[in-house]
Motif scaffolding. Structure first.
Motif, mmCIF file in Angstrom:
data_model
loop_
_atom_site.group_PDB
_atom_site.id
_atom_site.type_symbol
_atom_site.label_atom_id
_atom_site.label_comp_id
_atom_site.label_asym_id
_atom_site.label_seq_id
_atom_site.Cartn_x
_atom_site.Cartn_y
_atom_site.Cartn_z
ATOM 1 N N GLN A 172 0.836 -1.196 0.000
ATOM 2 C CA GLN A 172 0.000 0.000 0.000
ATOM 3 C C GLN A 172 0.882 1.261 0.000
ATOM 4 O OE1 GLN A 172 -3.049 -0.053 3.045
ATOM 5 N NE2 GLN A 172 -3.259 -2.276 2.919
ATOM 6 N N ASP A 173 0.237 2.400 -0.236
ATOM 7 C CA ASP A 173 0.961 3.660 -0.242
ATOM 8 C C ASP A 173 1.229 4.136 1.181
ATOM 9 O OD1 ASP A 173 0.872 3.653 -2.961
ATOM 10 O OD2 ASP A 173 -0.877 4.981 -3.103
ATOM 11 N N CYS A 174 2.437 4.641 1.391
ATOM 12 C CA CYS A 174 2.780 5.236 2.673
ATOM 13 C C CYS A 174 1.901 6.464 2.907
ATOM 14 C CB CYS A 174 4.253 5.634 2.679
ATOM 15 S SG CYS A 174 4.699 6.659 4.094
ATOM 16 N N PRO A 175 1.245 6.558 4.055
ATOM 17 C CA PRO A 175 0.354 7.688 4.308
ATOM 18 C C PRO A 175 1.094 9.017 4.442
ATOM 19 C CG PRO A 175 0.563 6.314 6.267
ATOM 20 C CD PRO A 175 1.252 5.594 5.162
ATOM 21 N N GLU A 176 2.402 8.974 4.618
ATOM 22 C CA GLU A 176 3.162 10.212 4.771
ATOM 23 C C GLU A 176 3.762 10.696 3.458
ATOM 24 O OE1 GLU A 176 3.205 12.008 7.489
ATOM 25 O OE2 GLU A 176 1.992 10.489 8.519
ATOM 26 N N CYS A 177 4.397 9.789 2.706
ATOM 27 C CA CYS A 177 5.134 10.235 1.519
ATOM 28 C C CYS A 177 4.580 9.663 0.222
ATOM 29 C CB CYS A 177 6.611 9.864 1.648
ATOM 30 S SG CYS A 177 6.948 8.117 1.341
ATOM 31 N N GLY A 178 3.659 8.741 0.313
ATOM 32 C CA GLY A 178 3.077 8.175 -0.904
ATOM 33 C C GLY A 178 3.895 7.052 -1.527
ATOM 34 N N GLY A 179 5.082 6.774 -0.948
ATOM 35 C CA GLY A 179 5.890 5.654 -1.439
ATOM 36 C C GLY A 179 5.238 4.328 -1.082
ATOM 37 N N LYS A 180 5.841 3.257 -1.556
ATOM 38 C CA LYS A 180 5.276 1.934 -1.277
ATOM 39 C C LYS A 180 5.801 1.376 0.047
ATOM 40 C CE LYS A 180 2.618 0.363 -4.764
ATOM 41 N NZ LYS A 180 1.955 1.685 -4.891
ATOM 42 N N ILE A 181 4.890 0.801 0.817
ATOM 43 C CA ILE A 181 5.300 0.125 2.043
ATOM 44 C C ILE A 181 5.756 -1.283 1.684
ATOM 45 C CG2 ILE A 181 4.465 -0.813 4.233
ATOM 46 C CD1 ILE A 181 2.443 1.596 4.165
ATOM 47 N N SER A 182 6.908 -1.674 2.224
ATOM 48 C CA SER A 182 7.394 -3.019 1.910
ATOM 49 C C SER A 182 7.487 -3.866 3.164
ATOM 50 C CB SER A 182 8.756 -2.934 1.218
ATOM 51 O OG SER A 182 9.644 -2.173 1.993
ATOM 52 N N LYS A 183 7.606 -5.149 2.941
ATOM 53 C CA LYS A 183 7.740 -6.079 4.059
ATOM 54 C C LYS A 183 9.074 -6.790 3.951
ATOM 55 C CE LYS A 183 5.439 -9.645 6.673
ATOM 56 N NZ LYS A 183 4.327 -10.590 6.742
ATOM 57 N N ILE A 184 9.846 -6.713 5.019
ATOM 58 C CA ILE A 184 11.167 -7.324 5.043
ATOM 59 C C ILE A 184 11.275 -8.180 6.304
ATOM 60 C CG2 ILE A 184 12.218 -5.433 3.750
ATOM 61 C CD1 ILE A 184 13.194 -4.273 6.396
ATOM 62 N N ARG A 185 12.452 -8.733 6.551
ATOM 63 C CA ARG A 185 12.663 -9.529 7.750
ATOM 64 C C ARG A 185 13.752 -8.889 8.599
ATOM 65 N NH1 ARG A 185 10.852 -14.362 9.904
ATOM 66 N NH2 ARG A 185 9.142 -14.225 8.424
ATOM 67 N N VAL A 186 13.421 -8.558 9.825
ATOM 68 C CA VAL A 186 14.385 -7.959 10.751
ATOM 69 C C VAL A 186 14.210 -8.636 12.097
ATOM 70 C CG1 VAL A 186 15.116 -5.845 11.935
ATOM 71 C CG2 VAL A 186 14.305 -5.716 9.570
ATOM 72 N N ALA A 187 15.322 -8.984 12.723
ATOM 73 C CA ALA A 187 15.291 -9.656 14.023
ATOM 74 C C ALA A 187 14.428 -10.915 13.957
ATOM 75 C CB ALA A 187 14.768 -8.716 15.116
#
Length: 297
Positions: free
Chosen positions: A262-277
DNA sequence: CACTTGACCTGTCCGC
DNA sequence: TGCGGACAGGTCAAGT
Protein backbone atom coordinates in the motif's frame (compact mmCIF):
# COMPACT_ATOMS: atom_id res chain seq x y z
CA UNK A 1 0.13 -12.55 20.81
CA UNK A 2 -1.50 -9.88 22.15
CA UNK A 3 1.00 -7.20 23.03
CA UNK A 4 0.72 -4.71 25.87
CA UNK A 5 -2.40 -2.90 24.58
CA UNK A 6 -4.26 -6.14 23.92
CA UNK A 7 -3.32 -7.64 27.28
CA UNK A 8 -4.31 -4.42 29.01
CA UNK A 9 -7.67 -4.47 27.20
CA UNK A 10 -8.23 -8.04 28.39
CA UNK A 11 -7.26 -7.01 31.91
CA UNK A 12 -9.69 -4.09 31.94
CA UNK A 13 -12.48 -6.39 30.78
CA UNK A 14 -11.72 -9.15 33.27
CA UNK A 15 -11.51 -6.61 36.07
CA UNK A 16 -15.15 -5.74 35.45
CA UNK A 17 -16.30 -9.33 35.93
CA UNK A 18 -13.91 -11.43 37.98
CA UNK A 19 -13.22 -9.77 41.34
CA UNK A 20 -15.27 -11.43 44.06
CA UNK A 21 -16.03 -14.59 42.09
CA UNK A 22 -15.16 -17.90 43.70
CA UNK A 23 -13.58 -20.70 41.68
CA UNK A 24 -15.78 -23.79 41.73
CA UNK A 25 -13.88 -26.03 39.34
CA UNK A 26 -11.28 -25.96 36.60
CA UNK A 27 -10.61 -28.29 33.71
CA UNK A 28 -7.62 -28.35 31.36
CA UNK A 29 -6.36 -30.63 28.65
CA UNK A 30 -2.88 -29.27 27.99
CA UNK A 31 -0.45 -30.08 30.82
CA UNK A 32 2.37 -28.09 29.24
CA UNK A 33 0.16 -25.03 29.30
CA UNK A 34 -0.95 -25.53 32.92
CA UNK A 35 1.94 -27.32 34.58
CA UNK A 36 0.90 -27.09 38.23
CA UNK A 37 0.12 -30.26 40.15
CA UNK A 38 -3.46 -31.30 40.74
CA UNK A 39 -2.85 -31.00 44.44
CA UNK A 40 -1.82 -27.35 44.16
CA UNK A 41 -4.80 -26.63 41.94
CA UNK A 42 -7.14 -28.35 44.41
CA UNK A 43 -5.79 -26.53 47.44
CA UNK A 44 -4.84 -23.08 46.13
CA UNK A 45 -7.23 -22.47 43.25
CA UNK A 46 -10.46 -24.37 43.85
CA UNK A 47 -12.55 -22.63 46.49
CA UNK A 48 -10.54 -19.41 46.46
CA UNK A 49 -11.88 -16.01 45.43
CA UNK A 50 -10.50 -13.61 42.87
CA UNK A 51 -9.20 -10.40 44.41
CA UNK A 52 -8.38 -8.38 41.27
CA UNK A 53 -6.79 -8.58 37.84
CA UNK A 54 -3.33 -7.09 37.28
CA UNK A 55 -0.88 -6.97 34.40
CA UNK A 56 2.90 -6.90 34.09
CA UNK A 57 4.22 -6.60 30.56
CA UNK A 58 2.22 -9.09 28.54
CA UNK A 59 1.31 -11.25 31.55
CA UNK A 60 -2.10 -11.22 33.25
CA UNK A 61 -1.81 -11.68 37.01
CA UNK A 62 -4.82 -12.65 39.10
CA UNK A 63 -4.24 -12.67 42.88
CA UNK A 64 -6.45 -15.10 44.78
CA UNK A 65 -7.66 -15.24 48.37
CA UNK A 66 -5.55 -18.38 48.90
CA UNK A 67 -2.31 -16.36 48.78
CA UNK A 68 -1.56 -17.71 45.33
CA UNK A 69 -1.90 -15.94 41.98
CA UNK A 70 -2.83 -17.11 38.54
CA UNK A 71 -0.33 -15.99 35.90
CA UNK A 72 -1.47 -16.14 32.30
CA UNK A 73 0.56 -15.52 29.15
CA UNK A 74 -1.40 -15.44 25.90
CA UNK A 75 1.68 -15.64 23.63
CA UNK A 76 0.60 -15.58 19.97
CA UNK A 77 -2.95 -16.87 19.87
CA UNK A 78 -4.22 -16.88 23.44
CA UNK A 79 -7.67 -15.62 24.37
CA UNK A 80 -9.29 -15.11 27.76
CA UNK A 81 -13.03 -14.88 27.36
CA UNK A 82 -15.55 -14.48 30.15
CA UNK A 83 -19.15 -15.64 29.91
CA UNK A 84 -21.81 -14.80 32.46
CA UNK A 85 -23.46 -18.16 32.01
CA UNK A 86 -22.24 -21.03 29.96
CA UNK A 87 -25.06 -20.96 27.42
CA UNK A 88 -24.52 -17.34 26.49
CA UNK A 89 -21.33 -16.18 24.94
CA UNK A 90 -19.45 -12.93 25.24
CA UNK A 91 -20.80 -11.63 28.52
CA UNK A 92 -24.01 -10.57 26.83
CA UNK A 93 -22.54 -9.22 23.60
CA UNK A 94 -23.01 -12.15 21.24
CA UNK A 95 -23.49 -9.99 18.17
CA UNK A 96 -20.10 -8.36 18.45
CA UNK A 97 -18.28 -11.53 19.27
CA UNK A 98 -15.70 -13.02 17.00
CA UNK A 99 -16.32 -16.53 18.28
CA UNK A 100 -19.80 -17.94 18.37
CA UNK A 101 -19.61 -20.81 20.79
CA UNK A 102 -17.49 -21.83 23.76
CA UNK A 103 -15.75 -23.99 24.57
CA UNK A 104 -14.31 -24.53 21.11
CA UNK A 105 -11.50 -26.76 19.92
CA UNK A 106 -8.85 -24.25 21.00
CA UNK A 107 -10.08 -24.16 24.59
CA UNK A 108 -7.26 -25.31 26.88
CA UNK A 109 -8.52 -24.29 30.31
CA UNK A 110 -12.05 -23.67 31.60
CA UNK A 111 -12.59 -21.95 34.94
CA UNK A 112 -16.09 -22.36 36.38
CA UNK A 113 -17.23 -19.97 39.11
CA UNK A 114 -19.79 -20.42 41.85
CA UNK A 115 -22.42 -18.37 39.99
CA UNK A 116 -21.84 -20.55 36.89
CA UNK A 117 -19.96 -17.80 35.06
CA UNK A 118 -16.96 -19.11 33.15
CA UNK A 119 -13.56 -17.99 32.01
CA UNK A 120 -12.15 -19.75 28.95
CA UNK A 121 -8.47 -19.78 28.12
CA UNK A 122 -8.24 -20.56 24.42
CA UNK A 123 -4.97 -21.00 22.60
CA UNK A 124 -4.84 -22.36 19.11
CA UNK A 125 -1.07 -22.76 18.95
CA UNK A 126 -0.57 -23.94 22.53
CA UNK A 127 2.30 -21.51 23.18
CA UNK A 128 0.54 -19.79 26.04
CA UNK A 129 0.51 -20.85 29.67
CA UNK A 130 -1.35 -20.59 32.94
CA UNK A 131 0.54 -20.99 36.21
CA UNK A 132 -0.29 -20.90 39.86
CA UNK A 133 2.37 -19.30 42.07
CA UNK A 134 2.62 -17.82 45.55
CA UNK A 135 1.59 -14.15 45.58
CA UNK A 136 4.13 -13.23 48.21
CA UNK A 137 7.27 -12.01 46.42
CA UNK A 138 5.82 -13.04 43.07
CA UNK A 139 7.38 -10.21 41.07
CA UNK A 140 10.86 -10.98 42.41
CA UNK A 141 10.57 -14.76 42.45
CA UNK A 142 8.96 -15.60 39.15
CA UNK A 143 11.64 -16.28 36.56
CA UNK A 144 9.79 -14.45 33.80
CA UNK A 145 8.49 -11.46 35.75
CA UNK A 146 11.75 -10.66 37.46
CA UNK A 147 13.56 -10.12 34.15
CA UNK A 148 11.03 -7.69 32.72
CA UNK A 149 12.04 -4.11 32.04
CA UNK A 150 9.96 -1.09 33.08
CA UNK A 151 6.31 -0.58 32.23
CA UNK A 152 6.28 1.97 29.42
CA UNK A 153 2.88 3.43 30.31
CA UNK A 154 3.71 4.11 33.94
CA UNK A 155 3.96 7.82 34.70
CA UNK A 156 7.45 7.49 36.11
CA UNK A 157 8.93 5.85 33.02
CA UNK A 158 11.47 8.28 31.59
CA UNK A 159 13.43 8.76 28.42
CA UNK A 160 16.62 8.45 30.47
CA UNK A 161 15.63 4.92 31.50
CA UNK A 162 14.91 4.05 27.88
CA UNK A 163 18.20 5.51 26.65
CA UNK A 164 20.21 3.78 29.37
CA UNK A 165 18.69 0.42 28.55
CA UNK A 166 19.66 0.94 24.91
CA UNK A 167 23.20 2.03 25.69
CA UNK A 168 24.47 -1.53 26.18
CA UNK A 169 22.96 -2.70 22.90
CA UNK A 170 24.63 -0.40 20.41
CA UNK A 171 25.43 -3.10 17.85
CA UNK A 172 21.91 -4.52 17.74
CA UNK A 173 19.18 -3.51 15.39
CA UNK A 174 16.76 -1.14 17.05
CA UNK A 175 13.82 -3.43 16.38
CA UNK A 176 15.44 -6.38 18.18
CA UNK A 177 16.13 -4.12 21.15
CA UNK A 178 12.63 -2.73 21.60
CA UNK A 179 11.18 -6.22 21.23
CA UNK A 180 13.41 -7.34 24.11
CA UNK A 181 11.16 -7.51 27.16
CA UNK A 182 14.06 -6.78 29.50
CA UNK A 183 14.54 -3.36 27.86
CA UNK A 184 10.92 -2.36 28.27
CA UNK A 185 7.95 -4.61 28.88
CA UNK A 186 5.12 -4.99 26.44
CA UNK A 187 6.23 -4.01 22.93
CA UNK A 188 5.64 -6.68 20.28
CA UNK A 189 5.81 -6.84 16.53
CA UNK A 190 2.91 -4.52 15.73
CA UNK A 191 3.89 -1.65 18.00
CA UNK A 192 7.57 -2.02 17.19
CA UNK A 193 6.86 -1.44 13.50
CA UNK A 194 4.38 1.36 14.15
CA UNK A 195 6.62 3.12 16.66
CA UNK A 196 9.66 2.94 14.39
CA UNK A 197 7.66 4.33 11.49
CA UNK A 198 6.37 7.20 13.62
CA UNK A 199 9.95 8.01 14.65
CA UNK A 200 11.21 7.62 11.05
CA UNK A 201 13.76 5.01 12.11
CA UNK A 202 14.52 2.01 9.92
CA UNK A 203 13.93 -1.19 11.96
CA UNK A 204 17.28 -2.65 10.87
CA UNK A 205 19.20 0.44 11.97
CA UNK A 206 21.94 -0.24 14.48
CA UNK A 207 21.28 1.53 17.77
CA UNK A 208 24.64 3.33 17.62
CA UNK A 209 23.62 5.03 14.37
CA UNK A 210 20.46 6.60 15.73
CA UNK A 211 20.41 10.21 16.93
CA UNK A 212 19.17 11.20 20.37
CA UNK A 213 16.42 13.20 18.70
CA UNK A 214 15.11 10.13 16.92
CA UNK A 215 15.42 7.94 20.01
CA UNK A 216 13.43 10.46 21.98
CA UNK A 217 10.84 10.48 19.24
CA UNK A 218 10.68 6.68 19.37
CA UNK A 219 10.27 6.68 23.15
CA UNK A 220 7.35 9.09 22.82
CA UNK A 221 5.80 7.30 19.85
CA UNK A 222 5.74 3.90 21.54
CA UNK A 223 3.92 5.35 24.53
CA UNK A 224 1.45 7.34 22.44
CA UNK A 225 0.70 4.51 20.04
CA UNK A 226 0.16 1.91 22.74
CA UNK A 227 -2.05 4.32 24.70
CA UNK A 228 -4.11 5.02 21.60
CA UNK A 229 -4.44 1.31 20.92
CA UNK A 230 -5.75 0.64 24.42
CA UNK A 231 -8.43 3.27 23.84
CA UNK A 232 -9.39 1.38 20.67
CA UNK A 233 -9.48 -2.04 22.32
CA UNK A 234 -6.17 -3.19 20.83
CA UNK A 235 -5.34 -4.83 17.49
CA UNK A 236 -7.12 -7.87 16.08
CA UNK A 237 -4.83 -9.09 13.35
CA UNK A 238 -5.83 -12.73 13.49
CA UNK A 239 -7.69 -14.09 16.46
CA UNK A 240 -7.18 -11.64 19.27
CA UNK A 241 -10.37 -10.83 21.18
CA UNK A 242 -11.02 -9.08 24.48
CA UNK A 243 -12.59 -10.53 27.63
CA UNK A 244 -16.03 -10.29 26.02
CA UNK A 245 -14.99 -11.92 22.78
CA UNK A 246 -14.84 -8.66 20.84
CA UNK A 247 -12.22 -7.54 18.36
CA UNK A 248 -10.06 -4.43 18.73
CA UNK A 249 -9.94 -1.74 16.07
CA UNK A 250 -6.45 -0.27 16.30
CA UNK A 251 -5.23 -1.80 13.03
CA UNK A 252 -7.54 0.48 11.06
CA UNK A 253 -5.28 3.29 12.23
CA UNK A 254 -1.99 1.47 11.76
CA UNK A 255 0.27 3.19 9.26
CA UNK A 256 2.50 0.33 8.12
CA UNK A 257 1.68 -2.93 9.92
CA UNK A 258 0.09 -5.40 7.50
CA UNK A 259 0.04 -2.72 4.82
CA UNK A 260 2.78 -4.00 2.51
CA UNK A 261 2.14 -2.92 -1.07
CA UNK A 262 0.00 0.00 0.00
CA UNK A 263 0.96 3.66 -0.24
CA UNK A 264 2.78 5.24 2.67
CA UNK A 265 0.35 7.69 4.31
CA UNK A 266 3.16 10.21 4.77
CA UNK A 267 5.13 10.23 1.52
CA UNK A 268 3.08 8.17 -0.90
CA UNK A 269 5.89 5.65 -1.44
CA UNK A 270 5.28 1.93 -1.28
CA UNK A 271 5.30 0.13 2.04
CA UNK A 272 7.39 -3.02 1.91
CA UNK A 273 7.74 -6.08 4.06
CA UNK A 274 11.17 -7.32 5.04
CA UNK A 275 12.66 -9.53 7.75
CA UNK A 276 14.39 -7.96 10.75
CA UNK A 277 15.29 -9.66 14.02
CA UNK A 278 13.68 -12.79 12.63
CA UNK A 279 10.28 -11.14 12.37
CA UNK A 280 8.15 -9.91 9.53
CA UNK A 281 8.74 -6.16 9.43
CA UNK A 282 6.84 -3.37 7.72
CA UNK A 283 8.69 -0.32 6.56
CA UNK A 284 8.53 2.70 4.25
CA UNK A 285 12.03 2.86 2.83
CA UNK A 286 11.60 6.48 1.83
CA UNK A 287 10.53 7.67 5.30
CA UNK A 288 12.79 5.28 7.18
CA UNK A 289 16.26 5.56 5.67
CA UNK A 290 18.90 3.06 6.67
CA UNK A 291 22.38 4.28 7.62
CA UNK A 292 23.73 0.93 8.69
CA UNK A 293 25.58 -0.60 5.76
CA UNK A 294 23.56 -3.35 4.20
CA UNK A 295 25.19 -6.73 4.57
CA UNK A 296 23.93 -8.88 1.77
CA UNK A 297 21.18 -11.38 2.29
C1' DC B 1 29.34 -12.32 26.04
C1' DA B 2 25.92 -10.51 22.57
C1' DC B 3 23.39 -11.67 18.90
C1' DT B 4 20.91 -14.89 15.71
C1' DT B 5 18.45 -19.05 14.65
C1' DG B 6 15.43 -22.87 15.48
C1' DA B 7 11.83 -24.92 18.28
C1' DC B 8 7.49 -24.91 20.40
C1' DC B 9 2.14 -25.78 17.87
C1' DT B 10 -1.95 -25.29 14.83
C1' DG B 11 -4.21 -23.10 11.13
C1' DT B 12 -4.45 -20.53 6.94
C1' DC B 13 -3.11 -18.84 2.72
C1' DC B 14 -0.66 -18.96 -1.64
C1' DG B 15 1.37 -21.06 -5.66
C1' DC B 16 1.75 -25.06 -8.46
C1' DT C 1 -9.60 -29.42 -5.13
C1' DG C 2 -5.13 -31.18 -3.45
C1' DC C 3 -0.70 -30.63 -1.51
C1' DG C 4 3.67 -28.55 0.10
C1' DG C 5 5.72 -24.71 2.01
C1' DA C 6 5.84 -20.28 4.13
C1' DC C 7 4.16 -17.70 7.59
C1' DA C 8 1.57 -15.93 11.94
C1' DG C 9 1.02 -10.95 17.25
C1' DG C 10 6.07 -14.45 21.70
C1' DT C 11 9.73 -16.42 24.17
C1' DC C 12 13.44 -19.68 25.23
C1' DA C 13 17.26 -22.83 24.39
C1' DA C 14 20.89 -23.68 21.70
C1' DG C 15 23.94 -22.20 18.27
C1' DT C 16 27.73 -18.91 16.30
Amino acid sequence: MPELPEVETVRLGLNKFLPGLKVKSVSFDWPKGFPNSKRLVDTKLIGSSILKVDRRGKVIIIPLSSGYSLLIHLKMTGQLVFTKDHDRFGAGHPNDSLVSKLPDRSTRVTFVFNNDARLYFNDQRKFGWVKLEASNGLYENNAFLKKLGPEPLEKDYTYEQFRNALSSRKKSTIKAVILDQTVLAGVGNIYADEGLFAARIHPAEKVENISQIKLRRLFKALIEIMSLSISLGGSSDRNYVDAEGKRGSYLKFAKVFRREGQDCPECGGKISKIRVAGRGTHVCNRCQKLKTSIDKK
